[in-house]
Design a protein around this motif. Structure first.
Motif, PDB file in Angstrom:
ATOM      1  N   GLU A  32       0.847  -1.187   0.000  1.00 53.27           N
ATOM      2  CA  GLU A  32       0.000   0.000   0.000  1.00 53.27           C
ATOM      3  C   GLU A  32       0.888   1.245   0.000  1.00 53.27           C
ATOM      4  OE1 GLU A  32      -3.266  -0.132  -0.138  1.00 53.27           O
ATOM      5  OE2 GLU A  32      -3.527  -2.288   0.202  1.00 53.27           O
ATOM      6  N   ALA A  33       0.502   2.226  -0.801  1.00 58.39           N
ATOM      7  CA  ALA A  33       1.273   3.463  -0.869  1.00 58.39           C
ATOM      8  C   ALA A  33       0.338   4.643  -0.638  1.00 58.39           C
ATOM      9  CB  ALA A  33       1.952   3.604  -2.227  1.00 58.39           C
ATOM     10  N   PRO A  34       0.755   5.626   0.180  1.00 62.22           N
ATOM     11  CA  PRO A  34      -0.093   6.795   0.415  1.00 62.22           C
ATOM     12  C   PRO A  34      -0.481   7.469  -0.897  1.00 62.22           C
ATOM     13  CG  PRO A  34       1.783   6.773   1.918  1.00 62.22           C
ATOM     14  CD  PRO A  34       2.014   5.671   0.938  1.00 62.22           C
ATOM     15  N   ASN A  35      -1.748   7.809  -1.019  1.00 62.35           N
ATOM     16  CA  ASN A  35      -2.312   8.500  -2.186  1.00 62.35           C
ATOM     17  C   ASN A  35      -2.387   7.630  -3.437  1.00 62.35           C
ATOM     18  OD1 ASN A  35      -2.395  10.937  -0.643  1.00 62.35           O
ATOM     19  ND2 ASN A  35      -0.253  11.339  -1.182  1.00 62.35           N
ATOM     20  N   HIS A  36      -1.969   6.376  -3.349  1.00 58.94           N
ATOM     21  CA  HIS A  36      -2.007   5.498  -4.522  1.00 58.94           C
ATOM     22  C   HIS A  36      -2.773   4.205  -4.256  1.00 58.94           C
ATOM     23  CE1 HIS A  36       0.840   8.025  -6.674  1.00 58.94           C
ATOM     24  NE2 HIS A  36       1.620   8.011  -5.613  1.00 58.94           N
ATOM     25  N   GLY A  37      -3.014   3.875  -2.987  1.00 61.26           N
ATOM     26  CA  GLY A  37      -3.682   2.617  -2.688  1.00 61.26           C
ATOM     27  C   GLY A  37      -2.766   1.432  -2.936  1.00 61.26           C
ATOM     28  N   THR A  38      -3.367   0.307  -3.296  1.00 60.15           N
ATOM     29  CA  THR A  38      -2.594  -0.901  -3.567  1.00 60.15           C
ATOM     30  C   THR A  38      -1.852  -0.751  -4.890  1.00 60.15           C
ATOM     31  OG1 THR A  38      -4.227  -2.237  -2.397  1.00 60.15           O
ATOM     32  CG2 THR A  38      -2.696  -3.394  -3.847  1.00 60.15           C
ATOM     33  N   LEU A  39      -0.553  -0.935  -4.860  1.00 65.54           N
ATOM     34  CA  LEU A  39       0.251  -0.733  -6.061  1.00 65.54           C
ATOM     35  C   LEU A  39       0.109  -1.917  -7.007  1.00 65.54           C
ATOM     36  CD1 LEU A  39       3.515   0.764  -4.514  1.00 65.54           C
ATOM     37  CD2 LEU A  39       1.607   1.970  -5.604  1.00 65.54           C
ATOM     38  N   PRO A  40       0.057  -1.669  -8.317  1.00 67.98           N
ATOM     39  CA  PRO A  40      -0.083  -2.754  -9.290  1.00 67.98           C
ATOM     40  C   PRO A  40       1.240  -3.489  -9.494  1.00 67.98           C
ATOM     41  CG  PRO A  40       0.133  -0.668 -10.439  1.00 67.98           C
ATOM     42  CD  PRO A  40       0.076  -0.344  -8.973  1.00 67.98           C
ATOM     43  N   PRO A  41       1.185  -4.707 -10.036  1.00 67.06           N
ATOM     44  CA  PRO A  41       2.424  -5.464 -10.300  1.00 67.06           C
ATOM     45  C   PRO A  41       3.063  -5.027 -11.611  1.00 67.06           C
ATOM     46  CG  PRO A  41       0.523  -6.789 -10.884  1.00 67.06           C
ATOM     47  CD  PRO A  41      -0.026  -5.510 -10.324  1.00 67.06           C
ATOM     48  N   THR A  42       3.724  -3.876 -11.584  1.00 73.51           N
ATOM     49  CA  THR A  42       4.318  -3.324 -12.796  1.00 73.51           C
ATOM     50  C   THR A  42       5.808  -3.071 -12.601  1.00 73.51           C
ATOM     51  OG1 THR A  42       3.850  -1.037 -12.131  1.00 73.51           O
ATOM     52  CG2 THR A  42       2.153  -2.178 -13.402  1.00 73.51           C
ATOM     53  N   ALA A  43       6.505  -2.941 -13.717  1.00 68.40           N
ATOM     54  CA  ALA A  43       7.942  -2.659 -13.671  1.00 68.40           C
ATOM     55  C   ALA A  43       8.217  -1.303 -13.030  1.00 68.40           C
ATOM     56  CB  ALA A  43       8.526  -2.716 -15.081  1.00 68.40           C
TER      57      ALA A  43
END
Length: 407
Positions: A299-310
């Motif tokens: 989880e990242a502030p202001n971004h929610g759950t981060l996607p599995p990306t490069a």
């Protein structure tokens, strides 16, 4: 114990490689750090769809790990099959046990398997090997059609994420190229069908990406089917939304999952099998174990759950390198902060869609950004030069693996 290192890194993908390049001085030597990966050369996965159409040579995307490790860490070619968190030990495919003080798990992801009733009829698309299989399959069928007058087969791609969209655009561009070689319009035309169960493509990105992707794919002749799930499949095609779609070649791009190694870890997991990590990217009850990249539920502030990306993985690797240094110096360790630089999705030769730092782009400008980002993240100078040469010579030399003779 066959080997022990202060720091063991499992996986040489985007997160693992960026960590190795940024190791703190105390860990930047072979005796202190060990990298484990199942291959000695790592493929650049974001460009494998261009291998399918013959625009990029597969060797251009393979980077040896030896230059990455030289002077920084040791290297063991093996598959890690299990982690004993209590004994701080890894179990590998060659029977060796590897001890660690600190462990970084970044084994990447695997393609989500199709439902059982579709297995055997659709092929997953994720690796360089998958791309080579699809290129050879299309080339074989093209050659049969060229010699016997048959029509090259239609392709059904199931899954409208970035992989499915980029692959659909690439195969459509290939069909267009092959039709120009023939000099006549075959009847019926081979088609690319992109089938997505949700009602939009690229669902984790802003709606702008969906609208541009649908417009450009349709312009290229791709039949985009939204809100349709594949109910059946057989050698001749698939059934989706109650309609039979003739497509002898069927590709599954509907999602990814965390590797089995990560799914077996204790803790909270999401539907993809990613394990939840703390703000410092460590397992909550095992601060000596970091989990990065496609394996981490972060989880990242202001971004929610981060996607599995490069774009996430390449920021996590350097962060962990800094965090390891802070741990050694026993100073304050701020949590991981993700900086959203934006995203770009390729839409075939000369085209892409991008949103970077609040600026939206499409067409050649977005394609230039797309290529510059990919070249930047390629590991070796040789790989960059070879890929750039492939792109430059494509209009002159034609598509690798496909006959240039007209029917």
């Amino acid at each position: 114990m066959d080997h022990r290192a202060r720091l063991v890194i499992v996986g040489a993908g985007f997160a693992g490689a960026s960590l190795v390049r940024n190791l703190p001085a105390a860990l930047r030597r072979p005796g202190a750090t060990l990298l484990i990966d199942r291959a000695e050369r790592h493929p650049f996965i974001p460009l494998v769809h261009e291998v399918v159409s013959g625009r990029v040579h597969p060797e251009s995307l393979l980077s040896p790990l030896e230059p990455l490790c030289r002077g920084r860490c040791g290297f063991l070619r093996a598959e890690v099959e299990g982690v004993d968190l209590e004994r701080h030990t890894l179990h590998t495919s060659d029977g060796r046990s590897i001890g660690y003080e600190t462990l970084v798990l970044t084994p990447g992801s695997v393609p989500a398997a199709p439902p059982g009733h579709l297995e055997g009829h659709v092929r997953t698309f994720w690796s360089l090997e998958d791309a080579l299989w699809l290129r050879d399959e299309l080339a074989r069928r093209w050659e049969d059609a060229r010699r016997g007058g048959a029509v090259p087969p239609s392709v059904a791609i199931v899954g409208g994420g970035a992989t499915g969209v980029e692959l659909a655009a690439e195969v459509a561009s290939l069909f267009s190229h092959l039709r120009r070689l023939v000099g006549r319009k075959p009847d019926p035309l081979p088609k690319v069908h992109l089938i997505e169960g949700e009602h939009r493509l690229l669902g984790w990105l802003s709606p702008y990406f969906h609208s541009v992707a649908v417009e450009e794919l349709q312009r290229m002749g791709v039949e985009v089917r939204l809100g349709h799930f594949v109910d059946e499949a057989d050698p001749e095609g698939v059934r989706a939304g109650g309609e039979k779609i003739p497509a002898p070649v069927k590709i599954w791009t509907a999602g990814v999952e965390a590797s089995p190694l990560v799914r077996a870890l204790p803790g909270e997991h999401d539907g993809m099998g990613r394990v939840r990590v703390s703000g410092n990217l460590t397992l909550p009850h095992h601060p000596e174990v970091y989990v990065l990249g496609d394996s981490a539920l972060c989880e990242a502030p202001n971004h929610g759950t981060l996607p599995p990306t490069a774009s996430v993985a390449v920021q996590q690797g350097p962060y962990v390198a800094r965090d390891l240094g802070r741990r050694q110096r026993r100073i304050k360790r701020p949590p991981f902060r993700f900086f959203d630089r934006g995203y770009v999705v390729g839409l075939g030769p000369g085209n892409a869609v991008a949103e970077a730092l609040g600026i939206r782009m499409r067409g050649p400008a977005a394609q230039a950004l797309y290529r510059s980002i990919l070249l930047y993240y390629m590991r070796s100078r040789e790989g960059r030069l070879l890929t750039l040469s492939d792109w430059t010579l494509d209009p002159v030399l034609g598509r690798l693996g496909f006959s240039s003779s007209s029917a």
